[in-house]
Design a protein around this motif. Sequence first.
Motif, short mmCIF file in Angstrom:
data_model
loop_
_atom_site.label_atom_id
_atom_site.label_comp_id
_atom_site.label_asym_id
_atom_site.label_seq_id
_atom_site.Cartn_x
_atom_site.Cartn_y
_atom_site.Cartn_z
N VAL A 156 5.15 8.68 -12.99
CA VAL A 156 5.55 7.69 -12.00
C VAL A 156 7.02 7.83 -11.61
N CYS A 157 7.92 7.95 -12.64
CA CYS A 157 9.36 7.94 -12.34
C CYS A 157 10.08 9.22 -12.77
N ASP A 158 9.37 10.22 -13.26
CA ASP A 158 9.94 11.49 -13.71
C ASP A 158 10.89 11.36 -14.91
N CYS A 159 10.85 10.26 -15.61
CA CYS A 159 11.68 10.07 -16.80
C CYS A 159 11.18 11.01 -17.90
N ALA B 270 -1.31 4.60 -6.87
CA ALA B 270 -0.77 5.92 -6.58
C ALA B 270 0.60 6.08 -7.21
N PRO B 271 0.91 7.25 -7.79
CA PRO B 271 2.23 7.47 -8.36
C PRO B 271 3.27 7.57 -7.26
N THR B 272 4.53 7.21 -7.58
CA THR B 272 5.59 7.23 -6.57
C THR B 272 6.30 8.56 -6.53
N ALA B 273 6.13 9.39 -7.54
CA ALA B 273 6.80 10.69 -7.55
C ALA B 273 5.81 11.76 -7.98
N PRO B 274 5.99 12.99 -7.49
CA PRO B 274 5.08 14.05 -7.90
C PRO B 274 5.26 14.38 -9.38
N VAL B 275 4.21 14.86 -10.01
CA VAL B 275 4.26 15.26 -11.41
C VAL B 275 4.73 16.69 -11.47
N PRO B 276 5.80 16.97 -12.24
CA PRO B 276 6.29 18.35 -12.31
C PRO B 276 5.27 19.27 -12.99
N GLN C 218 5.64 19.68 -27.47
CA GLN C 218 5.95 19.42 -26.06
C GLN C 218 7.05 18.38 -25.92
N GLN C 219 7.04 17.38 -26.79
CA GLN C 219 8.07 16.35 -26.73
C GLN C 219 9.44 16.95 -27.10
N ALA C 220 9.46 17.78 -28.15
CA ALA C 220 10.72 18.39 -28.59
C ALA C 220 11.30 19.30 -27.52
N ARG C 221 10.44 19.98 -26.76
CA ARG C 221 10.92 20.88 -25.70
C ARG C 221 11.20 20.16 -24.39
N GLY C 222 10.99 18.84 -24.35
CA GLY C 222 11.28 18.07 -23.14
C GLY C 222 10.27 18.28 -22.02
N LEU C 223 9.04 18.63 -22.39
CA LEU C 223 8.02 18.90 -21.37
C LEU C 223 7.25 17.65 -20.95
N LEU C 224 7.39 16.56 -21.69
CA LEU C 224 6.68 15.33 -21.35
C LEU C 224 7.49 14.55 -20.33
#
Length: 187
Positions: A38-41, A71-77, A28-34
């Motif tokens: 909070v900040c969508d980084c 509470a998170p400031t951004a939605p989780v994709p 998942q990390q290699a495919r950029g899925l993580l």
Amino acid sequence: MIVFDLECRAGAHRFEGWFASSHDYADQQARGLLTCPVCDCTDVAKAVMAPNLARKGNQRAEFAPAPAPVAPTAPVPAATPAITSAAASTPAVHQANAPMPPKLPPELPPEAIAALRVIATLQAEALKSSTWVGNRFADKARAMHYGEEDAAPIHGQASPDEARALIDEGVTIAPILFPVAPPGKTN
């Protein structure tokens, strides 16, 4: 199932990630899925964490107080199937068969802890002068109540129905507040 503490490098936000295996995390990390909830980084890596060592069967667990939810400031994709947020009160997106982390008991005030210790001490002292009768408790208590046996302090096991029947008959009983291991059943 494996749980990693993760951290985004942009905002240093920490959160948990639940994965089927270490390989699943790496994939998942290699495919950029993580993604940071909070900040969508997407620059996310494993954070330093304490090992989760199994406790011996005769040791009791010590629970730490749960952190206050933020509470998170951004939605989780939707592309982060195995990430749950330590900052959110509910998991962000969750795999279908992934177990939820256990809920920690609320922290008790010091007065309540002191009162429970006193009750536990009093119970332990009372049990020293009492006889374990196991699952024959209802029969023994009833026999003593009706004078068929000499009255003596006893403790044992009774089903809720047996306990109600004893109370309905006027037999004086009380629950043991802290669990008692039957003789021969302790380590």
